[in-house]
Motif scaffolding. Structure first.
Motif, PDB file in Angstrom:
ATOM      1  N   THR A  15       0.832  -1.203   0.000  1.00  0.00           N
ATOM      2  CA  THR A  15       0.000   0.000   0.000  1.00  0.00           C
ATOM      3  C   THR A  15       0.870   1.258   0.000  1.00  0.00           C
ATOM      4  O   THR A  15       0.578   2.230  -0.697  1.00  0.00           O
ATOM      5  CB  THR A  15      -0.936   0.001   1.222  1.00  0.00           C
ATOM      6  OG1 THR A  15      -1.738  -1.187   1.179  1.00  0.00           O
ATOM      7  CG2 THR A  15      -1.838   1.212   1.239  1.00  0.00           C
ATOM      8  N   GLU A  16       1.955   1.223   0.759  1.00  0.00           N
ATOM      9  CA  GLU A  16       2.887   2.346   0.802  1.00  0.00           C
ATOM     10  C   GLU A  16       3.492   2.595  -0.580  1.00  0.00           C
ATOM     11  O   GLU A  16       3.552   3.738  -1.046  1.00  0.00           O
ATOM     12  CB  GLU A  16       3.984   2.031   1.827  1.00  0.00           C
ATOM     13  CG  GLU A  16       5.007   3.105   2.012  1.00  0.00           C
ATOM     14  CD  GLU A  16       6.055   2.716   3.031  1.00  0.00           C
ATOM     15  OE1 GLU A  16       6.427   3.576   3.832  1.00  0.00           O
ATOM     16  OE2 GLU A  16       6.516   1.545   3.028  1.00  0.00           O
ATOM     17  N   GLN A  17       3.895   1.536  -1.252  1.00  0.00           N
ATOM     18  CA  GLN A  17       4.474   1.658  -2.598  1.00  0.00           C
ATOM     19  C   GLN A  17       3.438   2.177  -3.596  1.00  0.00           C
ATOM     20  O   GLN A  17       3.754   3.010  -4.449  1.00  0.00           O
ATOM     21  CB  GLN A  17       5.042   0.315  -3.066  1.00  0.00           C
ATOM     22  CG  GLN A  17       6.293  -0.110  -2.330  1.00  0.00           C
ATOM     23  CD  GLN A  17       7.433   0.884  -2.503  1.00  0.00           C
ATOM     24  OE1 GLN A  17       7.683   1.367  -3.595  1.00  0.00           O
ATOM     25  NE2 GLN A  17       8.097   1.200  -1.410  1.00  0.00           N
ATOM     26  N   GLU A  18       2.198   1.699  -3.493  1.00  0.00           N
ATOM     27  CA  GLU A  18       1.133   2.177  -4.369  1.00  0.00           C
ATOM     28  C   GLU A  18       0.905   3.673  -4.176  1.00  0.00           C
ATOM     29  O   GLU A  18       0.733   4.412  -5.148  1.00  0.00           O
ATOM     30  CB  GLU A  18      -0.165   1.412  -4.104  1.00  0.00           C
ATOM     31  CG  GLU A  18      -0.152  -0.022  -4.575  1.00  0.00           C
ATOM     32  CD  GLU A  18      -1.387  -0.794  -4.117  1.00  0.00           C
ATOM     33  OE1 GLU A  18      -2.324  -0.188  -3.539  1.00  0.00           O
ATOM     34  OE2 GLU A  18      -1.404  -2.017  -4.331  1.00  0.00           O
ATOM     35  N   ALA A  19       0.891   4.112  -2.925  1.00  0.00           N
ATOM     36  CA  ALA A  19       0.677   5.534  -2.638  1.00  0.00           C
ATOM     37  C   ALA A  19       1.816   6.382  -3.196  1.00  0.00           C
ATOM     38  O   ALA A  19       1.586   7.453  -3.770  1.00  0.00           O
ATOM     39  CB  ALA A  19       0.538   5.754  -1.129  1.00  0.00           C
ATOM     40  N   MET A  20       3.045   5.909  -3.040  1.00  0.00           N
ATOM     41  CA  MET A  20       4.188   6.638  -3.577  1.00  0.00           C
ATOM     42  C   MET A  20       4.111   6.709  -5.097  1.00  0.00           C
ATOM     43  O   MET A  20       4.369   7.761  -5.696  1.00  0.00           O
ATOM     44  CB  MET A  20       5.489   5.984  -3.120  1.00  0.00           C
ATOM     45  CG  MET A  20       5.775   6.180  -1.644  1.00  0.00           C
ATOM     46  SD  MET A  20       7.234   5.285  -1.067  1.00  0.00           S
ATOM     47  CE  MET A  20       8.519   6.019  -2.056  1.00  0.00           C
ATOM     48  N   ALA A  21       3.738   5.606  -5.733  1.00  0.00           N
ATOM     49  CA  ALA A  21       3.633   5.582  -7.191  1.00  0.00           C
ATOM     50  C   ALA A  21       2.544   6.538  -7.669  1.00  0.00           C
ATOM     51  O   ALA A  21       2.733   7.269  -8.650  1.00  0.00           O
ATOM     52  CB  ALA A  21       3.348   4.156  -7.677  1.00  0.00           C
ATOM     53  N   LYS A  22       1.413   6.573  -6.980  1.00  0.00           N
ATOM     54  CA  LYS A  22       0.333   7.489  -7.350  1.00  0.00           C
ATOM     55  C   LYS A  22       0.776   8.938  -7.189  1.00  0.00           C
ATOM     56  O   LYS A  22       0.454   9.778  -8.031  1.00  0.00           O
ATOM     57  CB  LYS A  22      -0.905   7.225  -6.492  1.00  0.00           C
ATOM     58  CG  LYS A  22      -1.654   5.973  -6.878  1.00  0.00           C
ATOM     59  CD  LYS A  22      -2.854   5.761  -5.973  1.00  0.00           C
ATOM     60  CE  LYS A  22      -3.570   4.472  -6.295  1.00  0.00           C
ATOM     61  NZ  LYS A  22      -4.715   4.241  -5.401  1.00  0.00           N
ATOM     62  N   GLY A  23       1.493   9.227  -6.115  1.00  0.00           N
ATOM     63  CA  GLY A  23       1.997  10.587  -5.902  1.00  0.00           C
ATOM     64  C   GLY A  23       2.956  11.011  -6.994  1.00  0.00           C
ATOM     65  O   GLY A  23       2.865  12.127  -7.523  1.00  0.00           O
TER      66      GLY A  23
END
Length: 109
Positions: A15-23
């Motif tokens: 989830t952390e990686q997904e959020a970083m990628a979206k940002g």
């Protein structure tokens, strides 16, 4: 913000990686549209309106991760601290939204 009784560190990291990628994707899209986004002030991360938000998010994530790795729910005191962090994050997000709106107004007018 309540921590569930189970914590999946792999899911947290995902989830952390997904959020970083979206940002990063959002930043790329904004820059593609010829907008300039200030990430820091001349490479100095100790200044800028974004610092409170970044630091609060980082601290909250680290605390949640530590609780998950320890395999326990937060104590009453820890929950109170997490609630305070949530309030800080909410306030900082609101302030960043105000700053963005003010800058957009100054560009448009």
């Amino acid at each position: 913000m309540r921590i569930s009784s189970t914590f999946d560190i792999d899911r947290f990291r995902e989830t952390e990686q997904e959020a970083m990628a979206k940002g990063l994707r959002a930043l790329d899209e904004v820059m593609h549209d010829d907008w300039y986004v200030v990430i820091s002030y001349y490479g100095d991360p100790t200044h800028g309106p974004h610092l409170n938000l970044v630091e609060s998010l980082k601290e909250c994530g680290e605390r949640i991760k530590a609780l998950g790795l320890a395999g326990r729910l937060p104590s009453a005191e820890e929950q109170e601290e997490l609630d305070e962090l949530r309030d800080q994050i909410s306030h900082a997000r609101g302030r960043m939204s105000e700053i963005i709106a003010e800058r957009l107004d100054s560009i448009i007018t």
